[in-house]
Scaffold this motif. Structure first.
Motif, PDB file in Angstrom:
ATOM      1  N   ALA B 251       0.829  -1.211   0.000  1.00 17.78           N
ATOM      2  CA  ALA B 251       0.000   0.000   0.000  1.00 17.78           C
ATOM      3  C   ALA B 251       0.861   1.257   0.000  1.00 17.78           C
ATOM      4  CB  ALA B 251      -0.922   0.011   1.221  1.00 17.78           C
ATOM      5  N   PRO B 254       2.282   2.118  -4.412  1.00 18.00           N
ATOM      6  CA  PRO B 254       1.341   1.775  -5.491  1.00 18.00           C
ATOM      7  C   PRO B 254       1.993   1.711  -6.873  1.00 18.00           C
ATOM      8  CG  PRO B 254       0.935   3.998  -4.649  1.00 18.00           C
ATOM      9  CD  PRO B 254       1.884   3.336  -3.697  1.00 18.00           C
ATOM     10  N   ALA B 255       3.090   2.452  -7.078  1.00 17.45           N
ATOM     11  CA  ALA B 255       3.720   2.439  -8.405  1.00 17.45           C
ATOM     12  C   ALA B 255       4.340   1.086  -8.727  1.00 17.45           C
ATOM     13  CB  ALA B 255       4.776   3.543  -8.513  1.00 17.45           C
ATOM     14  N   VAL B 257       3.002  -1.656  -9.060  1.00 22.21           N
ATOM     15  CA  VAL B 257       2.175  -2.520  -9.915  1.00 22.21           C
ATOM     16  C   VAL B 257       2.620  -2.468 -11.371  1.00 22.21           C
ATOM     17  CG1 VAL B 257       0.217  -2.373  -8.345  1.00 22.21           C
ATOM     18  CG2 VAL B 257       0.328  -0.826 -10.318  1.00 22.21           C
ATOM     19  N   PRO B 264      -3.199  -0.344  -8.338  1.00 21.19           N
ATOM     20  CA  PRO B 264      -2.947   0.268  -7.027  1.00 21.19           C
ATOM     21  C   PRO B 264      -3.969  -0.186  -5.978  1.00 21.19           C
ATOM     22  CG  PRO B 264      -2.689   1.894  -8.756  1.00 21.19           C
ATOM     23  CD  PRO B 264      -3.248   0.662  -9.411  1.00 21.19           C
ATOM     24  N   LEU B 268      -3.326  -1.770  -2.111  1.00 24.44           N
ATOM     25  CA  LEU B 268      -3.980  -1.400  -0.846  1.00 24.44           C
ATOM     26  C   LEU B 268      -4.626  -2.626  -0.200  1.00 24.44           C
ATOM     27  CD1 LEU B 268      -5.728   1.925  -1.957  1.00 24.44           C
ATOM     28  CD2 LEU B 268      -3.873   1.729  -0.293  1.00 24.44           C
ATOM     29  N   PRO B 288       1.758   6.025   4.861  1.00 19.59           N
ATOM     30  CA  PRO B 288       1.019   7.295   4.874  1.00 19.59           C
ATOM     31  C   PRO B 288      -0.423   7.167   4.386  1.00 19.59           C
ATOM     32  CG  PRO B 288       3.241   7.657   4.027  1.00 19.59           C
ATOM     33  CD  PRO B 288       3.070   6.167   4.197  1.00 19.59           C
ATOM     34  N   ILE B 289      -0.627   6.476   3.252  1.00 18.86           N
ATOM     35  CA  ILE B 289      -1.959   6.466   2.643  1.00 18.86           C
ATOM     36  C   ILE B 289      -2.972   5.726   3.519  1.00 18.86           C
ATOM     37  CG2 ILE B 289      -1.822   4.368   1.221  1.00 18.86           C
ATOM     38  CD1 ILE B 289      -3.141   7.792   0.049  1.00 18.86           C
ATOM     39  N   ASP B 291      -3.310   6.304   6.562  1.00 20.78           N
ATOM     40  CA  ASP B 291      -3.324   7.200   7.725  1.00 20.78           C
ATOM     41  C   ASP B 291      -2.190   6.853   8.698  1.00 20.78           C
ATOM     42  OD1 ASP B 291      -4.300   9.462   8.820  1.00 20.78           O
ATOM     43  OD2 ASP B 291      -6.057   8.552   9.755  1.00 20.78           O
TER      44      ASP B 291
END
Lengths: 352, 352
Positions: B251, B254-255, B257, B264, B268, B288-289, B291
């Protein structure tokens, strides 16, 4: 600036000279240049030259000084002046020689990569700075310079994650400049602030600023400072948002919220909202977490007014008193009347 | 390996010697070492030494050779052997001197940062590699080495975004080792594959491998190759997932993939699923993504079986024929019987 140039010996002399009318002041952006925060560019200062190869225009910015007590945040102690002198006499000449050996650095490629590495190109530039260092390091070591000088150059870049900002800003400016003067176009080609006013330009009315009062930044403060210490919104760095990165690409940089405040969910929301007021999605600058959607690009002043959505801007915060420097970073709203006035002027100019 | 060590002069000699029984082979992970893909470590090869300062144990890995035609992907042409020799004679000694000047490099801090810069520490290591370069460059230039040698070292690291992998792997191993031998613990302390079998160890049964057949990787292939060319799942790099990064932290990256396949959204989902089979969230490694949630850490073999969720693993793909090298990257499922057998053995050992 006057102290650094040797035109004044003391703060008092510098203020007197600045107020005397003998010094001509002019906004960076009227000279194809962009300067973060106070945006001071004086004749001795070395600049980055960014060339838009498609259209042949160039844009310029000084080298980034770092955070904290620095000229662009209003500090001008001996330490600040010494650093500027070192940047002029050692840093810039060495970087210039390395770039001559390397050949032009492809800023588009570096920004593409940085957006996949958690940067947004305005207030988060750790990846971009890292990429510049690794790109230039093999050429730096080949120069006929002392080890100590090379170590100072590499250490300076390593210790300043905003080093890349002064490369993304003129890159953004160089991309926007060719749109200036397109008849009837409602695309925003420039935004900037001088600490008192916030101004924008639109493509269809080249060179004309539409201004409103600079806002107060809502953000996170360094220890010991608070919103009472903050100067109003200042600097040309909003040129990044104007070109579709910075706050517009915050979804690519969720970790930035530790610096400017908010949550990663806010970062996603800001970018998604900006698609509402832009005309295109960038073909090169992609945001992985949004399934590699291109960054929202080309702000349309009509859409800003129609949708009632203002461009999102993240920014540093300077102390309101001279000499202190940076006190925080956050988000700021531009004054809506700039956009209203620009749209009205466009309507008047093109319906005669 | 035998060619590189000079123990054989030709491929035929090397195969004969390897089959003669005169060479002792042993898995990296039985020696506190980890090796990606074929994982070959021979006596002459320099290694990274990673020390777990809390528990005092060390783990080791060779230096990463790059992608494509490299020994760990089964290539052994003269080009491959020459590179290994250069790594031994120039790269490693120079890096060692730079690290002596710098002092120990804080791997935890670098991995923390890399996870905020789009890496997951297994198949995406561009940020980590960049961070190592900028950390060491100021010390490299201070060495009494020729410019050309320093440029070769910096260029080699710059051109190999997997350079950091051989640092995350032993870091992961060093974190897991202290858990080995905790009575009754169902936490997985090691996972690895040798191209034929996939094996795991659990904390409560120190040193005992539970194995099953190595799977075929589902992924993206380099131009000219396809799944018919793929060797089964191979290497110790799954130690990253075992420690809670790599596929478990997708997660954050994401790049990736674009390298291993999927979307992406899959990245996650994989990380979110791994919270189902782990006991803790890492206090330092944050995404970070999500939270800033800590990475899913400490795989519990009971949860793997109870929930029916296998650990997610992303990995490179080697050609099944020797000499060709890397052909792609993707995701692979471990064999479920390893986890079943380990749980059964734990139950038997601790219910007597």
């Amino acid at each position: 600036g006057l102290l650094y140039e040797g035109l004044a010996k003391t703060e008092v002399e510098a203020i007197a000279l600045a107020e005397s009318g003998k010094i001509e002041f002019s906004p960076c952006q009227d000279h194809a240049a962009v300067g973060p925060m106070a945006g001071i560019v004086t004749p001795r200062m070395p600049v980055w030259i960014i060339e838009n190869e498609t259209f042949g225009n160039q844009a310029y910015a000084t080298l980034n000084e770092g955070l904290g007590k620095v000229l662009r945040y209003g500090a001008y102690s001996q330490e600040v002046l010494d650093r500027l002198r070192w940047m002029e006499q050692e840093l810039a000449p060495i970087l210039q020689k390395a770039i001559e050996k390397h050949g032009p650095v492809d800023m588009r490629s570096l920004i593409v990569q940085a957006l996949q590495m958690g940067d947004e190109g305005h207030n988060r530039n750790r990846a971009g700075t890292s990429l510049v260092i690794r790109e230039l390091a093999p050429y730096l070591v080949m120069l006929d310079e002392s080890k100590e000088a090379l170590a100072r150059v590499l250490t300076f870049m390593h210790q300043n994650d905003h080093f890349f900002l002064n490369l993304t800003m003129p890159s953004a400016k160089s991309v926007l400049m060719p749109a200036e003067g397109i008849p009837g176009s409602t695309v925003i080609t420039a935004q900037g602030r001088n600490g008192t006013e916030f101004g924008i330009q639109v493509a269809g009315l080249k060179g004309r600023w539409f201004t409103g009062p600079a806002g107060i930044v809502n953000g996170l403060y360094l220890p010991g400072f608070g919103s009472d210490d903050a100067a109003p919104d200042i600097g040309d760095s909003v040129i990044t948002e104007t070109s579709g990165i910075g706050g517009f690409a915050m979804a690519a940089a969720p970790a930035i919220v530790k610096f400017v405040g908010g949550t990663p969910e806010d970062a996603l929301r800001f970018t998604r909202e900006m698609y509402e007021i832009t005309l295109a999605e960038n073909r090169e600058y992609k945001i992985p977490i949004l399934d590699f959607r291109g960054t929202p690009t080309a702000i349309d002043v009509r859409k800003v007014i129609d949708k009632g959505i203002l461009p999102v801007i993240n920014t540093g915060i300077a102390h309101k008193k001279p000499g202190i420097g940076m006190v925080g970073a956050g988000l700021v709203k531009p004054p809506v009347n700039c956009y209203q006035d620009a749209l009205k002027a466009l309507a008047e100019a093109y319906t005669k």
